[in-house]
Design a protein around this motif. Sequence first.
Motif, mmCIF file in Angstrom:
data_model
loop_
_atom_site.group_PDB
_atom_site.id
_atom_site.type_symbol
_atom_site.label_atom_id
_atom_site.label_comp_id
_atom_site.label_asym_id
_atom_site.label_seq_id
_atom_site.Cartn_x
_atom_site.Cartn_y
_atom_site.Cartn_z
ATOM 1 N N LEU A 30 -7.242 7.165 1.449
ATOM 2 C CA LEU A 30 -5.859 7.040 1.008
ATOM 3 C C LEU A 30 -5.590 5.856 0.091
ATOM 4 O O LEU A 30 -4.580 5.865 -0.626
ATOM 5 C CB LEU A 30 -4.934 6.928 2.228
ATOM 6 N N ASN A 31 -6.426 4.832 0.108
ATOM 7 C CA ASN A 31 -6.110 3.623 -0.644
ATOM 8 C C ASN A 31 -6.010 3.921 -2.139
ATOM 9 O O ASN A 31 -6.864 4.603 -2.725
ATOM 10 C CB ASN A 31 -7.171 2.552 -0.392
ATOM 11 N N ALA A 32 -4.940 3.414 -2.775
ATOM 12 C CA ALA A 32 -4.673 3.553 -4.222
ATOM 13 C C ALA A 32 -4.466 4.999 -4.643
ATOM 14 O O ALA A 32 -4.706 5.368 -5.801
ATOM 15 C CB ALA A 32 -5.807 2.930 -5.038
ATOM 16 N N ARG A 33 -4.007 5.845 -3.740
ATOM 17 C CA ARG A 33 -3.696 7.236 -4.066
ATOM 18 C C ARG A 33 -2.247 7.531 -3.693
ATOM 19 O O ARG A 33 -1.661 6.859 -2.855
ATOM 20 C CB ARG A 33 -4.629 8.194 -3.312
ATOM 21 N N THR A 34 -1.708 8.560 -4.321
ATOM 22 C CA THR A 34 -0.311 8.920 -4.052
ATOM 23 C C THR A 34 -0.186 9.542 -2.670
ATOM 24 O O THR A 34 -1.132 10.159 -2.154
ATOM 25 C CB THR A 34 0.206 9.895 -5.110
ATOM 26 N N ILE A 35 1.013 9.393 -2.096
ATOM 27 C CA ILE A 35 1.247 9.953 -0.762
ATOM 28 C C ILE A 35 1.234 11.464 -0.822
ATOM 29 O O ILE A 35 0.689 12.135 0.059
ATOM 30 C CB ILE A 35 2.581 9.415 -0.198
ATOM 31 N N HIS A 55 6.845 11.327 -2.517
ATOM 32 C CA HIS A 55 5.754 12.081 -3.156
ATOM 33 C C HIS A 55 4.960 11.211 -4.121
ATOM 34 O O HIS A 55 3.721 11.278 -4.166
ATOM 35 C CB HIS A 55 6.341 13.304 -3.887
ATOM 36 N N ASP A 56 5.616 10.390 -4.910
ATOM 37 C CA ASP A 56 4.950 9.633 -5.967
ATOM 38 C C ASP A 56 4.612 8.197 -5.576
ATOM 39 O O ASP A 56 4.112 7.435 -6.417
ATOM 40 C CB ASP A 56 5.833 9.610 -7.223
ATOM 41 N N ASP A 57 4.891 7.787 -4.346
ATOM 42 C CA ASP A 57 4.526 6.430 -3.917
ATOM 43 C C ASP A 57 3.024 6.338 -3.668
ATOM 44 O O ASP A 57 2.358 7.334 -3.351
ATOM 45 C CB ASP A 57 5.291 6.063 -2.646
ATOM 46 N N VAL A 58 2.500 5.116 -3.781
ATOM 47 C CA VAL A 58 1.057 4.888 -3.689
ATOM 48 C C VAL A 58 0.748 4.145 -2.397
ATOM 49 O O VAL A 58 1.459 3.211 -2.008
ATOM 50 C CB VAL A 58 0.560 4.079 -4.913
ATOM 51 N N TRP A 59 -0.372 4.555 -1.761
ATOM 52 C CA TRP A 59 -0.830 3.881 -0.561
ATOM 53 C C TRP A 59 -1.508 2.557 -0.920
ATOM 54 O O TRP A 59 -2.230 2.464 -1.916
ATOM 55 C CB TRP A 59 -1.845 4.739 0.195
ATOM 56 N N ASN A 60 -1.306 1.525 -0.093
ATOM 57 C CA ASN A 60 -1.996 0.235 -0.231
ATOM 58 C C ASN A 60 -2.510 -0.153 1.145
ATOM 59 O O ASN A 60 -1.819 -0.810 1.931
ATOM 60 C CB ASN A 60 -1.043 -0.843 -0.769
ATOM 61 N N LEU A 61 -3.740 0.297 1.451
ATOM 62 C CA LEU A 61 -4.320 0.119 2.778
ATOM 63 C C LEU A 61 -5.540 -0.785 2.706
ATOM 64 O O LEU A 61 -6.291 -0.761 1.716
ATOM 65 C CB LEU A 61 -4.721 1.467 3.384
#
Length: 327
Positions: free
Chosen positions: A193-198, A207-213
Amino acid sequence: MATRKHNDFLDASQSDDDASQGYDSEIEDLKKGGRSSKRRKIDSDASDISDEEVEQQDEEEDDDEDEDVEAEKEKESTADSKKSKKATLQGSKSSELPGVSRPLTKKNLVASAAAIKKSGVVYLSRIPPFMKPTKLRSLLEPYGAINRIFLSPEDPASYTRRVRNGGNKKRSFIDGWAEFVYKKDAKHACELLNARTIGGKKGTYYHDDVWNLLYLKGFKWHNLTEQIAAENAERASRMRAEISKTTKENKEFVQNVERAKMLEGMEAKKAAKRRKEDEDTPRVEKPVKESKNKGERPRHFKQTQVAVKKKPEEQPEQVKRVLSKIF
């Protein structure tokens, strides 16, 4: 054959039931569940016994019955006291651990330590705007079982500023931590999920927010709680120091006020005493000079000596002769 008499059953001498006593009311009462009378039946043969002796016997029987009743009451009281002691012991045991039916055993502690060792913590450096913990849990649970989630809220000043300017009134969060039951699930979730859209359905809010894990290696949930507890303890100690300082200042101020009042009272008493003495003593007119000289203290001032000019030394005759020839 002798003739049978018609009234044989009336003849008392020939009747077979001489020993029968007929109807007895006391026996009937006992059959029905009643008590027998305390007074004994006195036969006609024992008529020589006096009434006083009969009363004494009755009183002794009453005393015996009272003693039996008291013994039964004592037994019941001892049984009740034992029951109450058991209840108090049970209540004290339950009060030691309120809300816990059984104390933690060694087996449960070992199991909880093993579960903590298997768990993994993921750090979210950015939370999408107005996302709640329940929504975050629903989005991360497909990648592994989640135990706990903590999100740090935004600054209250920024929230009030946004609401005052007509912005969204929902609460927002800055960053957070999510605890996975298994550390392998936490690692896989960060890799996927890191650096990918939700994503999700097109047109959804996130929908267009990005994961920062980020997977925190060797970091457990108790480390986070320890940090928060340390910050809270530091804040509490700072507050205690400030409170003690203000109380000390207030105490000193009150003491100074009381001391000032005490000094004012002493001065007022001295002035009143002086005034009273002046009123009592007769007035004597004295010359002004004498009163001044008597009242004033003699003062001596150190005087600086006046510098005396040195007289020029006389020159010898030879010098005078030479100078007279030159000039």
